[in-house]
Design an enzyme around this catalytic site. Sequence first.
Site, PDB file in Angstrom:
ATOM      1  N   GLU A 327       0.831  -1.101   0.016  1.00  0.00           N
ATOM      2  CA  GLU A 327      -0.030   0.010  -0.041  1.00  0.00           C
ATOM      3  C   GLU A 327       1.043   1.308  -0.032  1.00  0.00           C
ATOM      4  O   GLU A 327       1.647   1.362   0.879  1.00  0.00           O
ATOM      5  CB  GLU A 327      -1.042  -0.040   1.273  1.00  0.00           C
ATOM      6  CG  GLU A 327      -1.970  -0.989   1.262  1.00  0.00           C
ATOM      7  CD  GLU A 327      -2.946  -0.896   2.770  1.00  0.00           C
ATOM      8  OE1 GLU A 327      -3.949  -0.850   2.662  1.00  0.00           O
ATOM      9  OE2 GLU A 327      -1.912  -0.735   3.666  1.00  0.00           O
ATOM     10  N   CYS A 328       0.311   2.240  -0.876  1.00  0.00           N
ATOM     11  CA  CYS A 328       1.144   3.518  -0.865  1.00  0.00           C
ATOM     12  C   CYS A 328       2.709   3.494  -0.778  1.00  0.00           C
ATOM     13  O   CYS A 328       3.222   3.333  -1.790  1.00  0.00           O
ATOM     14  CB  CYS A 328       0.521   4.454   0.316  1.00  0.00           C
ATOM     15  SG  CYS A 328       0.730   6.260  -0.182  1.00  0.00           S
ATOM     16  N   GLY A 329       3.260   3.649   0.478  1.00  0.00           N
ATOM     17  CA  GLY A 329       4.754   3.818   0.657  1.00  0.00           C
ATOM     18  C   GLY A 329       5.198   2.165   0.046  1.00  0.00           C
ATOM     19  O   GLY A 329       6.380   2.135  -0.338  1.00  0.00           O
ATOM     20  N   SER A 426      -1.050  -0.836  -4.528  1.00  0.00           N
ATOM     21  CA  SER A 426      -2.032   0.476  -4.623  1.00  0.00           C
ATOM     22  C   SER A 426      -1.790   1.643  -3.871  1.00  0.00           C
ATOM     23  O   SER A 426      -1.118   1.317  -2.868  1.00  0.00           O
ATOM     24  CB  SER A 426      -3.382  -0.248  -4.583  1.00  0.00           C
ATOM     25  OG  SER A 426      -4.430   0.575  -4.428  1.00  0.00           O
TER      26      SER A 426
END
Length: 451
Positions: A327-329, A426
Site C-alpha cells: 500500500e502507498c509507501g 496500490s
Amino acid sequence: MRIILAGTGSAVGKTTIATGIMKALSEEYNVQPFKVGPDYIDPTYHTLATGNTSRNLDSFFMKEGQVRDAFLKAMEKKDIAIIEGVRGLYEGIDSINDIGSTASIAKSLNAPVILIINSRSLVKSAAALVLGFKALDPEINIAGVILNKVKNNAHYLKTKKSIEEITDVEVIGGIIRDDSISIEQRHLGLVPAVERENSLSFIELWSNIIKESIDLDRLVEIAKEAPKLTSPREDIWNKLNKQKVKIGVAYDEVFNFYYKENIESLEANSCKVEYFSPLKDESLPDVDGLYIGGGYPELFSKELSQNTVLLKQIKQFHMENRPIFAECGGLMYLMNSIHEDKQVGVYPYNSILTDKVQALKYTIAEVKKDNIISKKGEKFNGHEFHYSKVLVDNSNIKHDLAFNILRGKGSYNNQDGFMEKNTLASYVHTHVAAMPNFGGNLAISAREVGG
C-alpha cells in the site's frame, strides 16, 4: 467509560491535549486510545502514552455495528476509552451528512463529547461557538469544554464564565498558550512518534500540563455517565482460512502505516505474523506472503537502496509467485526507483516525491480483476493521501490494474492496484472493515502457493 475529545476545527490542539490526557489517566487507569478517521500518525503518540495500541474508528469504512464491534473488541480488559476526534466535530465527507465525522462516532457509541476550542482572542464569542455546536445536532451530548491557548488565567476565567452562564455547558479546564509544546510536522502531517527520540519526554510534558490545567476527575465522571452499549454489533472481518500460514509484515521507521485490525484479521485467519525491517534486516523471515504498508520510503530511499540483499530477496519472492500486498509507501518500494535510488523493481516504473498533494480523499473502488485480497465485482471504501506519484502514463503502462476508482484519484487513469504475478500494489489504503475478507483472502493466497 468513554469520552470523545472533539475540536471546533483542525489545529485546535486535539492531539496534544488528547495524548496528555491519555498519559495522565494511565497513571491510574488502563486507558484504551482511539482516533477518529483515517490517521496512522496521531495514534503513534496515543500508543506511546498508554502502552495500548490506538485504534481507528471511521464511519466511512465501518458500518455502525462495526464501529461498536471494533470499539468493544479493543475495550476488553480496559477501564476507559479516550477518543480523539478528527478535524471539526461535524466535518465528514460532505457538507450535509455525518459520514466520516467525529459526530457519527459519538452517535454510534452514545459517547459524551468534550469540545476543544482555540480560545486565542475569544471570550463571549467562545460561548457562541458552543451554542452553535450544541444546536446543530441535539443528538450530540456536548458535556464539557476545554479552552486551549488562553492568554492567562484571567482570560480563562472570563471565557469560562461566559460559556457556563450563556450555554449551561461546563468548562473543565484551560491551557495557557505555549507554542513550544507543539508537535513537529512534515508533508503527511505530524512526525510519527516512532521517529522522534524525544517523543516520550514531550508526552510527559503534555501530561504534566494537563494535570495542572484540566479537572481530570470531572472528565472521568463525565466518561462514567456514558450508558452501556446495547445496540447490535457486526463483525469487522470474516474467517475464511484455518490452515496455518506465515505472513511477513514490513515494520520499521520507514513502513509503519497499518491499521491494527488488518493485522488482527490475518491472525484470525490462522496467520502467524512475523515483522521485518526493509531498512535494517539482512534477510527476509521464512514466510509465505508479504504485507508492505505505507510510510515514508521517499525520506529513506537511499538507505533502502543500499540494502541490496533484501531488495533481491523480495524480488525473488515475487518471481516465485508468492503473494505480496503493498500500500502507498509499499507501492513506491516495489517500483524501479524512488527518485533515482533503485528499489525492488517488481514494476518498471519510477516514483518521485512532489511538492504538492497528489491525492487526499476517501476513495471508493470497484474490483475489476480477481487478486490476492479481493474478487471481481466487489466494492470497497478506502482512502489515499500522498505527495508522491508513479511516473506512468499511456505511453509506458505495461500492467493490468485491479481496481476502478469510483471516488478518488488512483495511480493511473482513475485506476489502481498494479498486478504482476501474485503481487498487488496500490496507493489506496484499505481497512478490513471495508473489506472483511482481506485477511482471509491474503491467507488463502499464501497457503495456495507456499503454506
